[in-house]
Design a protein around this motif. Structure first.
Motif, PDB file in Angstrom:
ATOM      1  N   THR A  74      -6.123  36.354  47.384  1.00 56.76           N
ATOM      2  CA  THR A  74      -6.938  35.699  46.177  1.00 56.76           C
ATOM      3  C   THR A  74      -6.011  35.750  44.892  1.00 56.76           C
ATOM      4  O   THR A  74      -5.988  34.893  44.273  1.00 56.76           O
ATOM      5  N   GLU A  75      -4.998  36.776  44.818  1.00 61.72           N
ATOM      6  CA  GLU A  75      -4.037  36.437  43.862  1.00 61.72           C
ATOM      7  C   GLU A  75      -3.072  35.122  44.012  1.00 61.72           C
ATOM      8  O   GLU A  75      -2.890  34.525  43.011  1.00 61.72           O
ATOM      9  N   ALA A  76      -2.682  34.785  45.229  1.00 59.64           N
ATOM     10  CA  ALA A  76      -2.063  33.567  45.155  1.00 59.64           C
ATOM     11  C   ALA A  76      -3.033  32.469  44.996  1.00 59.64           C
ATOM     12  O   ALA A  76      -2.639  31.353  44.327  1.00 59.64           O
ATOM     13  N   ALA A  77      -4.175  32.384  44.891  1.00 59.18           N
ATOM     14  CA  ALA A  77      -5.106  31.382  44.671  1.00 59.18           C
ATOM     15  C   ALA A  77      -5.163  31.378  43.266  1.00 59.18           C
ATOM     16  O   ALA A  77      -5.130  30.301  42.619  1.00 59.18           O
ATOM     17  N   ILE A  78      -5.184  32.559  42.693  1.00 56.87           N
ATOM     18  CA  ILE A  78      -5.476  32.601  41.132  1.00 56.87           C
ATOM     19  C   ILE A  78      -4.152  31.904  40.643  1.00 56.87           C
ATOM     20  O   ILE A  78      -4.229  31.275  39.790  1.00 56.87           O
ATOM     21  N   VAL A  79      -3.091  32.423  40.895  1.00 54.64           N
ATOM     22  CA  VAL A  79      -1.590  32.071  40.452  1.00 54.64           C
ATOM     23  C   VAL A  79      -1.489  30.599  40.573  1.00 54.64           C
ATOM     24  O   VAL A  79      -1.272  29.630  39.633  1.00 54.64           O
ATOM     25  N   SER A  80      -2.049  29.974  41.779  1.00 53.80           N
ATOM     26  CA  SER A  80      -1.915  28.562  42.087  1.00 53.80           C
ATOM     27  C   SER A  80      -2.570  27.879  40.995  1.00 53.80           C
ATOM     28  O   SER A  80      -2.609  26.856  40.203  1.00 53.80           O
ATOM     29  N   ARG A  81      -3.960  28.373  40.617  1.00 52.08           N
ATOM     30  CA  ARG A  81      -5.201  27.776  39.827  1.00 52.08           C
ATOM     31  C   ARG A  81      -4.473  27.766  38.300  1.00 52.08           C
ATOM     32  O   ARG A  81      -4.584  26.989  37.718  1.00 52.08           O
ATOM     33  N   LEU A  82      -3.770  28.906  37.947  1.00 50.51           N
ATOM     34  CA  LEU A  82      -3.233  29.048  36.789  1.00 50.51           C
ATOM     35  C   LEU A  82      -2.018  27.857  36.472  1.00 50.51           C
ATOM     36  O   LEU A  82      -1.968  27.526  35.589  1.00 50.51           O
ATOM     37  N   ARG A  83      -1.157  28.043  37.471  1.00 48.66           N
ATOM     38  CA  ARG A  83      -0.158  26.905  37.588  1.00 48.66           C
ATOM     39  C   ARG A  83      -0.619  25.395  37.227  1.00 48.66           C
ATOM     40  O   ARG A  83      -0.279  24.633  36.498  1.00 48.66           O
ATOM     41  N   SER A 119      -2.373  24.515  22.424  1.00 51.95           N
ATOM     42  CA  SER A 119      -3.017  25.965  22.492  1.00 51.95           C
ATOM     43  C   SER A 119      -4.544  25.716  22.460  1.00 51.95           C
ATOM     44  O   SER A 119      -5.332  26.109  23.379  1.00 51.95           O
ATOM     45  N   ILE A 120      -5.025  24.788  21.931  1.00 53.43           N
ATOM     46  CA  ILE A 120      -6.308  24.359  21.896  1.00 53.43           C
ATOM     47  C   ILE A 120      -6.938  23.721  23.396  1.00 53.43           C
ATOM     48  O   ILE A 120      -7.842  23.995  23.988  1.00 53.43           O
ATOM     49  N   ALA A 121      -5.911  22.960  23.707  1.00 53.37           N
ATOM     50  CA  ALA A 121      -6.353  22.370  25.216  1.00 53.37           C
ATOM     51  C   ALA A 121      -6.040  23.418  26.286  1.00 53.37           C
ATOM     52  O   ALA A 121      -6.924  23.701  27.064  1.00 53.37           O
ATOM     53  N   THR A 122      -5.226  24.584  26.179  1.00 53.38           N
ATOM     54  CA  THR A 122      -5.332  25.564  27.336  1.00 53.38           C
ATOM     55  C   THR A 122      -6.224  26.416  27.033  1.00 53.38           C
ATOM     56  O   THR A 122      -6.975  26.991  28.220  1.00 53.38           O
ATOM     57  N   VAL A 123      -6.798  26.755  26.022  1.00 49.70           N
ATOM     58  CA  VAL A 123      -7.726  27.543  25.773  1.00 49.70           C
ATOM     59  C   VAL A 123      -9.134  26.928  26.278  1.00 49.70           C
ATOM     60  O   VAL A 123      -9.896  27.826  27.165  1.00 49.70           O
ATOM     61  N   ASP A 124      -9.306  25.739  26.021  1.00 48.70           N
ATOM     62  CA  ASP A 124     -10.489  24.885  26.403  1.00 48.70           C
ATOM     63  C   ASP A 124     -10.381  24.820  27.960  1.00 48.70           C
ATOM     64  O   ASP A 124     -11.398  25.100  28.564  1.00 48.70           O
ATOM     65  N   ALA A 125      -9.140  24.714  28.741  1.00 46.49           N
ATOM     66  CA  ALA A 125      -9.267  24.590  30.055  1.00 46.49           C
ATOM     67  C   ALA A 125      -9.634  25.769  30.841  1.00 46.49           C
ATOM     68  O   ALA A 125     -10.219  25.930  31.821  1.00 46.49           O
ATOM     69  N   ALA A 126      -9.126  26.851  30.234  1.00 41.87           N
ATOM     70  CA  ALA A 126      -9.162  28.066  30.978  1.00 41.87           C
ATOM     71  C   ALA A 126     -10.651  28.699  30.854  1.00 41.87           C
ATOM     72  O   ALA A 126     -11.363  29.295  31.518  1.00 41.87           O
ATOM     73  N   ASP A 171     -12.964  26.218  33.167  1.00 43.75           N
ATOM     74  CA  ASP A 171     -12.555  26.072  34.550  1.00 43.75           C
ATOM     75  C   ASP A 171     -13.659  26.479  35.412  1.00 43.75           C
ATOM     76  O   ASP A 171     -14.337  27.558  35.373  1.00 43.75           O
ATOM     77  N   PRO A 172     -14.104  25.667  36.627  1.00 41.80           N
ATOM     78  CA  PRO A 172     -15.130  25.811  37.435  1.00 41.80           C
ATOM     79  C   PRO A 172     -15.050  27.121  38.365  1.00 41.80           C
ATOM     80  O   PRO A 172     -15.771  27.181  39.085  1.00 41.80           O
ATOM     81  N   LEU A 206      -6.181  34.835  24.958  1.00 41.06           N
ATOM     82  CA  LEU A 206      -7.131  35.650  25.580  1.00 41.06           C
ATOM     83  C   LEU A 206      -8.205  36.003  24.605  1.00 41.06           C
ATOM     84  O   LEU A 206      -9.491  35.980  24.963  1.00 41.06           O
ATOM     85  N   LEU A 207      -7.812  36.118  23.503  1.00 45.44           N
ATOM     86  CA  LEU A 207      -9.109  36.271  22.318  1.00 45.44           C
ATOM     87  C   LEU A 207      -9.822  35.198  22.251  1.00 45.44           C
ATOM     88  O   LEU A 207     -11.086  35.417  22.137  1.00 45.44           O
ATOM     89  N   LEU A 208      -9.158  34.119  22.233  1.00 44.44           N
ATOM     90  CA  LEU A 208      -9.879  32.914  21.881  1.00 44.44           C
ATOM     91  C   LEU A 208     -10.829  32.384  23.306  1.00 44.44           C
ATOM     92  O   LEU A 208     -11.919  32.061  22.977  1.00 44.44           O
ATOM     93  N   ILE A 209     -10.300  32.553  24.284  1.00 39.52           N
ATOM     94  CA  ILE A 209     -11.025  32.396  25.445  1.00 39.52           C
ATOM     95  C   ILE A 209     -12.308  33.371  25.459  1.00 39.52           C
ATOM     96  O   ILE A 209     -13.413  32.722  25.717  1.00 39.52           O
ATOM     97  N   LEU A 210     -12.404  34.452  24.957  1.00 45.02           N
ATOM     98  CA  LEU A 210     -13.435  35.362  24.988  1.00 45.02           C
ATOM     99  C   LEU A 210     -14.530  34.925  23.828  1.00 45.02           C
ATOM    100  O   LEU A 210     -15.576  35.467  23.844  1.00 45.02           O
ATOM    101  N   ARG A 211     -14.052  34.080  22.821  1.00 41.50           N
ATOM    102  CA  ARG A 211     -14.773  33.957  21.509  1.00 41.50           C
ATOM    103  C   ARG A 211     -15.283  32.372  21.895  1.00 41.50           C
ATOM    104  O   ARG A 211     -15.289  31.500  21.314  1.00 41.50           O
ATOM    105  N   GLU A 212     -16.534  32.421  22.859  1.00 36.69           N
ATOM    106  CA  GLU A 212     -17.144  31.084  23.052  1.00 36.69           C
ATOM    107  C   GLU A 212     -18.186  30.957  21.753  1.00 36.69           C
ATOM    108  O   GLU A 212     -18.570  29.576  21.962  1.00 36.69           O
ATOM    109  N   ASP A 213     -18.233  31.671  20.840  1.00 40.90           N
ATOM    110  CA  ASP A 213     -19.192  31.387  19.568  1.00 40.90           C
ATOM    111  C   ASP A 213     -18.411  30.535  18.581  1.00 40.90           C
ATOM    112  O   ASP A 213     -19.125  30.170  17.647  1.00 40.90           O
ATOM    113  N   LEU A 214     -17.042  30.402  18.722  1.00 37.23           N
ATOM    114  CA  LEU A 214     -16.420  29.477  17.540  1.00 37.23           C
ATOM    115  C   LEU A 214     -16.779  28.005  17.734  1.00 37.23           C
ATOM    116  O   LEU A 214     -16.649  27.354  18.735  1.00 37.23           O
TER     117      LEU A 214
END
Length: 128
Positions: free
Chosen positions: A7-16, A40-47, A50-51, A114-122
């Motif tokens: 699971t960890e390997a799959a997560i790291v692969s997806r993060l890459r 930064s905006i693209a990174t936060v939006d992608a995270a 993510d499906p 990480l803070l922005l990813i959690l702030r879906e209200d913005l």
């Protein structure tokens, strides 16, 4: 390999993969501030969009914490790999402080992400 290790390997692969998706934005020829903001905006939006959001729930909290936080985390090295060249260009152009190391800048940016990813209200303008 154990289930948590797989699971960890799959997560790291997806993060890459997510990081690789941001690389073309970070590698553009544009002013440093624009590159940093757009990447930064693209990174936060992608995270955020993510499906595979349930994948982290299949591993332990300690394992996830190790993956995404701290200087030696997989996430740190992935973000450093994508943003490191941009940070170096920013320093060379006098747009980033020379005394701030790549590691410190990445650590700070990851916290903001990480803070922005959690702030879906913005709204997009507020997030930007």
């Amino acid at each position: 390999m154990t289930r948590p290790e797989l699971t960890e390997a799959a997560i790291v692969s997806r993060l890459r993969e997510l990081g690789d998706g941001s690389r073309p934005i970070a590698d553009r020829d544009a002013p440093f501030a624009e590159l940093l903001l757009d990447t930064s905006i693209a990174t936060v939006d992608a995270a955020r969009s993510d499906p595979a959001p349930d994948q982290p729930n299949t591993t332990t909290t300690v394992s996830m914490q190790r993956l995404i936080t701290g200087h030696e985390s997989s996430m740190h090295s992935i973000v450093l790999d994508v943003l490191g060249p941009m940070l170096q260009r920013g320093r060379a152009q006098g747009e980033m402080r020379t005394e701030v190391s790549d590691d410190r800048a990445i650590e700070w940016l990851r916290g903001v992400y990480l803070l922005l990813i959690l702030r879906e209200d913005l709204e997009p303008d507020a997030e930007r």
